[in-house]
Scaffold this active site. Structure first.
Site, PDB file in Angstrom:
ATOM      1  CB  THR A 134       4.794   4.997  -1.697  1.00  0.00           C
ATOM      2  OG1 THR A 134       5.720   4.958  -0.613  1.00  0.00           O
ATOM      3  CG2 THR A 134       4.026   6.309  -1.642  1.00  0.00           C
ATOM      4  CE  LYS A 191       7.837  -7.432  -5.960  1.00  0.00           C
ATOM      5  NZ  LYS A 191       7.723  -6.066  -5.411  1.00  0.00           N
ATOM      6  CG  ASP A 244       5.987   7.612   1.809  1.00  0.00           C
ATOM      7  OD1 ASP A 244       6.684   6.655   1.444  1.00  0.00           O
ATOM      8  OD2 ASP A 244       4.827   7.801   1.403  1.00  0.00           O
ATOM      9  CG  LEU A 256       3.993   3.842   3.371  1.00  0.00           C
ATOM     10  CD1 LEU A 256       3.126   5.097   3.379  1.00  0.00           C
ATOM     11  CD2 LEU A 256       3.747   3.054   2.103  1.00  0.00           C
ATOM     12  CB  THR A 283       8.326  -5.341 -10.180  1.00  0.00           C
ATOM     13  OG1 THR A 283       7.823  -4.020 -10.017  1.00  0.00           O
ATOM     14  CG2 THR A 283       8.531  -5.608 -11.679  1.00  0.00           C
ATOM     15  CD  GLU A 291      11.777   5.279  -0.298  1.00  0.00           C
ATOM     16  OE1 GLU A 291      11.551   5.343  -1.515  1.00  0.00           O
ATOM     17  OE2 GLU A 291      11.143   4.570   0.479  1.00  0.00           O
TER      18      GLU A 291
END
Length: 309
Positions: free
Chosen positions: A122, A224, A51, A119, A195, A74
């Site tokens: 994660t 997704k 990341d 990423l 999820t 992020e």
């Protein structure tokens, strides 16, 4: 096409190769076996060396070439000197050859906001569920997601040693989307993707209310949306805060470029201006077709549990 390519086309063309470089970094860290995992807010909110390095690579590479764009990533990383081997200077010639949609041809760097998830997925990355992992670079103008790049670093990994790993897809409003084969779920089937690791009663109540024939639980927002555009799912339903703007900007742009839709659970669009709050507080509802049906099925109890932006 006369003159040099429009700023937005140059930015997307650069983001394409920058995402590929980030994907290569993500693979390299995994193969090294030293993931460098730290918990951010808990066991379901992890950060790895991949990341950190991927975000440094993306942000440094794009800001060097486009110094006036706003980049929001992020990971909250300290300002430090970035090593040259993390810098990607290339671009996709194929993207530069495409004609820029007229409405975006005059956009300036300082009008563009880039949302970066270096990423996405994660947790799945640390657990070896590698097809869930994506690198996301979304580009917004006037609060709208207008272009996006998704790299899947481990695409084809199930084929075993020697397989050519990774692929990159991209899309832009007014141009379409590229790098994958657009497919739809057969019209009479409702397959909901949701999820894998952030579920609760509100999330499951909302999924059940869609009366799905099948439910697919996978990690990563980018992953997704790939399920939607490749015909493995008809709706992505996540009735919870948890997703952030960097999770949805790039996927939304690609989905919208092929006629799909991503909104909150109320059916309202998200805004991607530089000054918006990062959390998608009212959940995520995304479809390739029939968005209104899914919005209409969201229970009142779910809407009351979520705050609209």
């Amino acid at each position: 096409m006369s003159g040099s390519p429009a700023v937005i086309m140059r930015l997307v063309a650069s983001a394409y190769t920058v995402a590929e470089k980030a994907g290569a970094i993500v693979r390299k860290v995994l193969h090294s076996g030293e993931l460098g995992i730290v918990e951010k807010t808990g066991a379901n909110d992890l950060q790895t060396l991949a990341d950190r390095l991927a975000q440094q690579s993306i942000c440094a590479s794009l800001s060097r070439r486009f110094p006036k764009i706003t980049i929001i990533g992020e990971e909250d990383l300290p300002a430090e000197e970035i090593s040259e081997d993390l810098i990607e200077n290339g671009h996709s010639e194929e993207i530069l050859q495409k004609a820029c949609p007229a409405e975006y041809s005059g956009l300036r760097e300082d009008e563009l906001v880039v949302w970066v998830d270096p990423l996405d997925g994660t947790k799945e990355y640390t657990e070896g569920l590698l097809d869930n992992v994506t690198v996301l670079i979304g580009i917004a103008y006037g609060g709208r997601a207008i272009a996006g790049v998704i790299n899947q670093p481990f695409y084809n990994y199930q084929l075993g040693p020697g397989a050519q790993l990774g692929r990159t897809m991209w899309g832009m409003l007014g141009l379409g989307a590229f790098g994958f084969q657009l497919k739809e779920v057969p019209g009479d089937k409702r397959i909901v993707t949701t999820t894998r690791s952030h579920s609760n009663k509100v999330v499951t109540d909302c999924v059940d209310a869609m009366e799905p024939h099948e439910v697919i639980r996978v990690g990563g927002a980018g992953n997704k949306i790939i399920q939607l555009v490749e015909g493995r799912a008809s709706a992505y339903v996540f009735a919870s805060p948890g997703c952030k703007k960097w999770d949805t900007c790039a996927p939304e742009a690609i989905l919208h470029a092929v006629g799909g839709k991503l909104t909150d659970m109320y059916g309202n669009a998200y805004c991607y201006n530089a000054n918006v709050k990062h959390m998608n507080s009212a959940g995520v509802l995304a479809t390739l077709r029939n968005h209104e049906y899914y919005v209409s099925r969201v229970p009142q109890s779910v809407l009351q549990a979520l705050k609209s932006d």
